[in-house]
Design a protein around this motif. Structure first.
Motif, short mmCIF file in Angstrom:
data_model
loop_
_atom_site.label_atom_id
_atom_site.label_comp_id
_atom_site.label_asym_id
_atom_site.label_seq_id
_atom_site.Cartn_x
_atom_site.Cartn_y
_atom_site.Cartn_z
N ALA A 182 0.77 -1.22 0.14
CA ALA A 182 0.04 -0.14 0.09
C ALA A 182 0.85 1.16 0.08
O ALA A 182 0.25 2.35 -0.23
N GLU A 183 2.00 0.92 0.30
CA GLU A 183 2.97 2.35 0.26
C GLU A 183 3.32 2.83 -1.07
O GLU A 183 3.67 3.95 -1.61
N PHE A 184 2.99 1.85 -2.12
CA PHE A 184 3.47 1.87 -3.42
C PHE A 184 2.12 2.33 -4.35
O PHE A 184 2.01 3.18 -5.19
N VAL A 241 -3.32 -6.52 3.59
CA VAL A 241 -3.38 -7.53 4.87
C VAL A 241 -1.87 -8.14 4.78
O VAL A 241 -1.84 -9.32 4.32
N TRP A 242 -0.93 -7.51 5.42
CA TRP A 242 0.22 -8.00 5.25
C TRP A 242 0.65 -8.61 6.78
O TRP A 242 1.90 -8.90 6.80
N ASP A 243 -0.27 -8.70 7.75
CA ASP A 243 0.53 -9.28 8.83
C ASP A 243 -0.70 -10.36 9.51
O ASP A 243 -0.75 -11.25 9.22
N GLY A 296 -5.19 -2.90 6.36
CA GLY A 296 -3.87 -1.95 6.34
C GLY A 296 -4.60 -0.55 6.00
O GLY A 296 -5.80 -0.17 5.89
N ASN A 297 -3.54 0.28 5.78
CA ASN A 297 -3.71 1.84 5.56
C ASN A 297 -4.19 2.03 4.34
O ASN A 297 -4.21 1.37 3.24
N GLY A 298 -4.50 3.51 4.01
CA GLY A 298 -4.99 3.92 2.52
C GLY A 298 -3.98 4.01 1.57
O GLY A 298 -2.49 4.30 2.01
N TRP A 357 -2.61 8.54 7.92
CA TRP A 357 -1.37 8.60 8.80
C TRP A 357 -0.48 7.14 8.72
O TRP A 357 0.19 6.97 9.60
N ASP A 358 -1.14 6.17 7.65
CA ASP A 358 -0.58 4.91 7.37
C ASP A 358 -1.04 4.13 8.88
O ASP A 358 -0.34 3.43 9.61
N TYR A 359 -1.87 4.29 9.34
CA TYR A 359 -2.50 3.86 10.72
C TYR A 359 -3.12 2.41 10.25
O TYR A 359 -4.47 2.42 10.46
N THR A 360 -2.23 1.38 9.98
CA THR A 360 -2.67 -0.02 9.60
C THR A 360 -3.65 -0.44 10.85
O THR A 360 -3.25 -0.41 12.20
N SER A 361 -4.44 -1.23 10.43
CA SER A 361 -5.22 -2.35 11.53
C SER A 361 -4.52 -3.63 11.57
O SER A 361 -5.21 -4.55 11.98
N PRO A 390 -3.91 -1.71 17.51
CA PRO A 390 -3.22 -1.36 16.18
C PRO A 390 -2.08 -0.15 16.04
O PRO A 390 -1.99 0.40 17.21
N LYS A 391 -1.87 0.15 15.04
CA LYS A 391 -0.79 1.30 14.97
C LYS A 391 -1.48 2.70 15.54
O LYS A 391 -0.51 3.41 16.30
N ASN A 392 -2.68 2.95 15.60
CA ASN A 392 -3.22 3.96 15.84
C ASN A 392 -3.08 4.55 17.68
O ASN A 392 -3.46 5.49 17.78
CA LIG Z 1 1.69 0.58 5.42
#
Ligand SMILES: [Ca+2]
Ligand SMILES: O=C(O)c1cc(C(=O)O)c2c(n1)C(=O)C(=O)c1cc(C(=O)O)[nH]c1-2
Length: 720
Positions: free
Chosen positions: A193-195, A257-259, A275-277, A320-324, A347-349
């Motif tokens: 998702a960062e790309f 869904v990377w984790d 994950g994030n947007g 914020w890249d606040y993945t769940s 989660p990250k948040n």
């Molecule tokens: Ca991410």
């Protein structure tokens, strides 16, 4: 049901099969560690107690096995009947004798080196699954592989990325998470998702590798059917939470869904941690409109069909890249006088959530770390009440966020002890400065595409800026009471990015740290009872098992992942940790010794004296866009990948172009960039690195004027 031999063959039918029953009844076989989180509840609690508070001080190294990849190691090994299976960086797998560390077989899926930069965060791998005599793991280039657990011979291999998901140049899919098994199906997600990515998970038949179903986590950009299990809920419910226009329609929207991806036999549901947007910038992504389902959510689906059951969104309007994606754990908790089967989630948040596992209903939430983006959670719905200043894409200002993009808790596994009723979270504080990309969203092929100003994301090399940032870098264990929703106590570490945790029946917690130490703590009060110098930062979670009736604790050692890659020099807050990757195992009667290591890492080499000042600003921008995420912010390395300031490659224009433009080092993980940058852009990067080498050479030499000749963080201005 007693299943004495989990290896006994079972048909992969729609039932649990012998392996599934063995995982459900894991405590009947505490010698094994059969699935990623040890049990389907992913509590990472082992009842083993041969090693306990009274004798852990005598713990010793039993064996070590050196790995052939000196990069970040994040894997959770599995242990099945005396064999330890470990996945490592570059998606390799080793089967070792659990009592001696002797290699039984290994398998290298030969991931091509040039795909390293298609993932955000090092070519890591977090683990594998075991089912019915086979082991399953994903590869960084998108495959899912099944091997015979006895021999390591290939049973099947399948490519997990559908054509429609990989549409276009700007999308990228990698697999580094551990697969899980639900009723004879292997479940796997991916990152990217960062790309630019559109998240999904797939379920494959464990025996044949045939695709069973697929669930996308964000809508189809035209609201058309994908012929996937997610069609109906995306078209009827999720699509209207997005703008019909915006960068997501090209970039994919994110939601990878990377984790965490968990099957719960109690509710018979699969929980997908989303994950994030993509891109991060909410205004550019979706015109600043809508909650963007299912970003930052947990989604529950049926294991047989992938059919949607419920969702709970933790971070609507993610920017914020606040993945769940962080670890989903299930527990039975006393709540208002009744026992409820719940999901607990950090989660990250920065908020700790307790939600009903069957319905997704919000029960309670509180922040487990300091956070500045929300004023709190709505007590009924659990929706965050935003701090308006944090909505940087809407208010057009900069935002210094805590947590930052690495989260209050990332992939490092947390653990729960039913003896103390506490959840032990490897918590951290790593701030991040968000600011919109100037001039609107512009995608760069072959690099991160966030819609943020990558220059601002870096840290100016001034003592003031460094000191202010480093003061905010923190890492600790918080022992969290999930009923009271408050901290019971904490263990402070030197800095962020420490390993995952296992809790045991011996009332112990084991954790490896960023500074290379492996520790045992008293699970009742956090007292430090044992430590061992493993010679390299530890970011992986330990496991514990029995071999020949004796208890061992094992962990993968190897400094890496996104924190040292991207933060570069300032990621040394815990000390100077170069990478020596290995698996280590401890027992009470161990007799092994680690050999002495070269801890000096990349030594400063005087860079060329002259550089072209007219292009170094441009070079900084290109470097931060294309290079910083692996080689470190502002061209300072953190001990894993080569520190470019001292690289021979910067000495000659052609030599540098051969590496960066033509791919001379692709076999080692350095992709070629001639498709995304012109020779002038690449040369400006070289000029910038030479300037950085000159600016910092003397400082780095002086910092090594000590008896070990390894960089002294204090003289580099990076201790807290
Ligand atoms: Ca991410
Ligand atoms: O959005 C994504 O697709 C994605 C993927 C990954 C990954 O695959 O490792 C990470 C992240 N995001 C991420 O946000 C993050 O903090 C992170 C840390 C790490 C790591 O292994 O060090 N991976 C990832």
């Amino acid at each position: 049901a007693a299943f004495c031999n989990p290896v006994a063959s079972a048909r992969a039918d729609d039932g649990q099969g012998a392996t599934g029953e063995a995982i459900i009844h894991a405590d009947d076989h505490p010698e094994n560690w059969l699935t990623y989180g040890r049990t389907y509840s992913e509590q990472r609690y082992s009842p083993l107690d041969q090693i306990n508070r009274s004798n852990v001080g005598d713990l010793k190294l039993a064996w070590f096995y050196d790995l052939d990849t000196n990069r970040g190691q994040e894997g959770t090994p599995l242990v099945v009947d005396g064999v330890l299976y470990a996945t490592t960086n570059w998606s390799k797998i080793k089967a070792l004798k659990a009592d001696t560390g002797q290699l039984l077989w290994d398998y290298d899926p030969k991931v091509p080196g040039n795909v390293a930069d298609r993932g955000c965060c090092d070519t890591v791998n977090r683990g594998l699954a075991y089912w019915n005599g086979k082991v399953y793991f994903g590869t960084f280039d998108g495959r899912l592989i099944a091997l015979d657990a006895k021999t390591g011979k290939l049973v099947w291999s399948t490519y997990t990325i559908p054509k429609d998901a990989s549409l276009g140049q700007q999308r990228s899919y990698t697999v580094d998470g551990a697969p899980r098994i639900a009723k004879g199906r292997v479940l796997i997600g991916n990152g990217g998702a960062e790309f630019g990515a559109r998240g999904f998970i797939s379920a494959f038949d464990a025996e044949t590798g045939k695709l069973d179903w697929r669930f996308y986590t964000v809508p189809n950009n035209k609201n058309e059917p994908d012929h996937a299990a997610s069609d109906s809920v995306l078209m009827n419910k999720a699509y209207k939470t997005w703008s019909p226009t915006g960068a997501w329609t090209k970039q994919g929207g994110g939601g990878t869904v990377w984790d965490s991806l968990v099957y719960d036999p109690v509710t018979d549901l699969v929980y997908i941690a989303v994950g994030n947007g993509s891109p991060w910038n909410y205004k550019y992504r979706t015109d600043g409109k809508g909650n963007n389902l299912f970003l930052g959510s947990i989604v529950a689906v049926k294991p047989e069909t992938g059919e949607y059951v419920w969702h709970f969104q933790e971070t609507p309007m993610d920017q914020w890249d606040y993945t769940s994606v962080q670890q989903i754990m299930t527990l039975d908790l006393p709540i208002n006088g009744e026992t409820r089967h719940v999901i607990v989630h950090a989660p990250k948040n920065g908020f700790f959530y307790v939600i009903d596992a069957k319905t997704g209903q919000f029960i309670s939430g509180n922040n487990y770390v300091y956070q500045n983006w929300a004023l709190g959670l709505d007590p009924k719905t659990g929706r965050p009440i935003y701090n308006p200043d944090a909505l940087w894409t809407l208010n057009g200002k900069e935002w210094y966020a805590i947590p930052g993009d690495l989260g209050g808790h990332n992939f490092a596994a947390m653990a729960y002890s039913p003896k103390t009723n506490l959840v032990y979270i490897p918590a951290q504080q790593v701030p991040f400065l968000y600011k919109s990309q100037v001039g609107g969203f512009k995608a760069h092929p072959d690099s991160w595409n966030l819609g943020i100003d990558m220059g601002k994301a870096g840290l100016p090399d001034t003592p003031e800026a460094k000191a202010a940032f480093i003061k905010d870098l923190k890492g600790w264990i918080v022992a969290w009471d999930p009923v009271k929703q408050q901290a019971a106590w904490k263990i402070d570490h030197k800095g962020p990015w420490n390993g995952g945790i296992v809790a045991t029946g011996g009332d112990l917690l084991f954790q490896g740290l960023a500074n290379g130490e492996f520790h045992a703590y008293d699970a009742t009060n956090g007292q430090d009872l044992f430590h061992f110098d493993a010679q390299s930062g530890i970011i992986a979670p330990p496991v514990t098992y029995l071999a020949n009736g004796k208890q061992y604790v094992a962990v993968e050692v190897g400094w890496g992942g996104i924190y040292p890659f991207f933060l570069g020099g300032v990621a040394r807050t815990s000390g100077w940790t170069v990478n020596h990757s290995r698996v280590v195992a401890f027992s009470l009667d161990g007799k092994a010794k680690l050999p002495p290591q070269n801890d000096m890492g990349f030594l400063p080499v005087k860079p060329p004296e002259k550089y072209d000042e007219k292009v170094t600003d441009k070079g900084y921008f290109e470097y931060q866009t294309y290079c910083a995420a692996c080689h470190g912010d502002n061209a300072e390395g953190a001990g894993v990948l080569p520190d470019l300031r001292w690289s021979g490659a910067i000495r000659h224009k052609d030599g540098f172009y051969n590496v960066v433009g033509r791919g001379a080092l692709t076999a080692y993980g350095m992709d070629r960039f001639d498709a995304s940058m012109s020779p002038d852009q690449i040369e400006s990067i070289r000029q910038f690195i030479i300037k950085r080498g000159n600016d910092t050479y003397q400082r780095e030499v002086d910092a090594r004027k000590n008896d070990k000749t390894i960089p002294d963080a204090a003289s580099l201005g990076i201790t807290q």
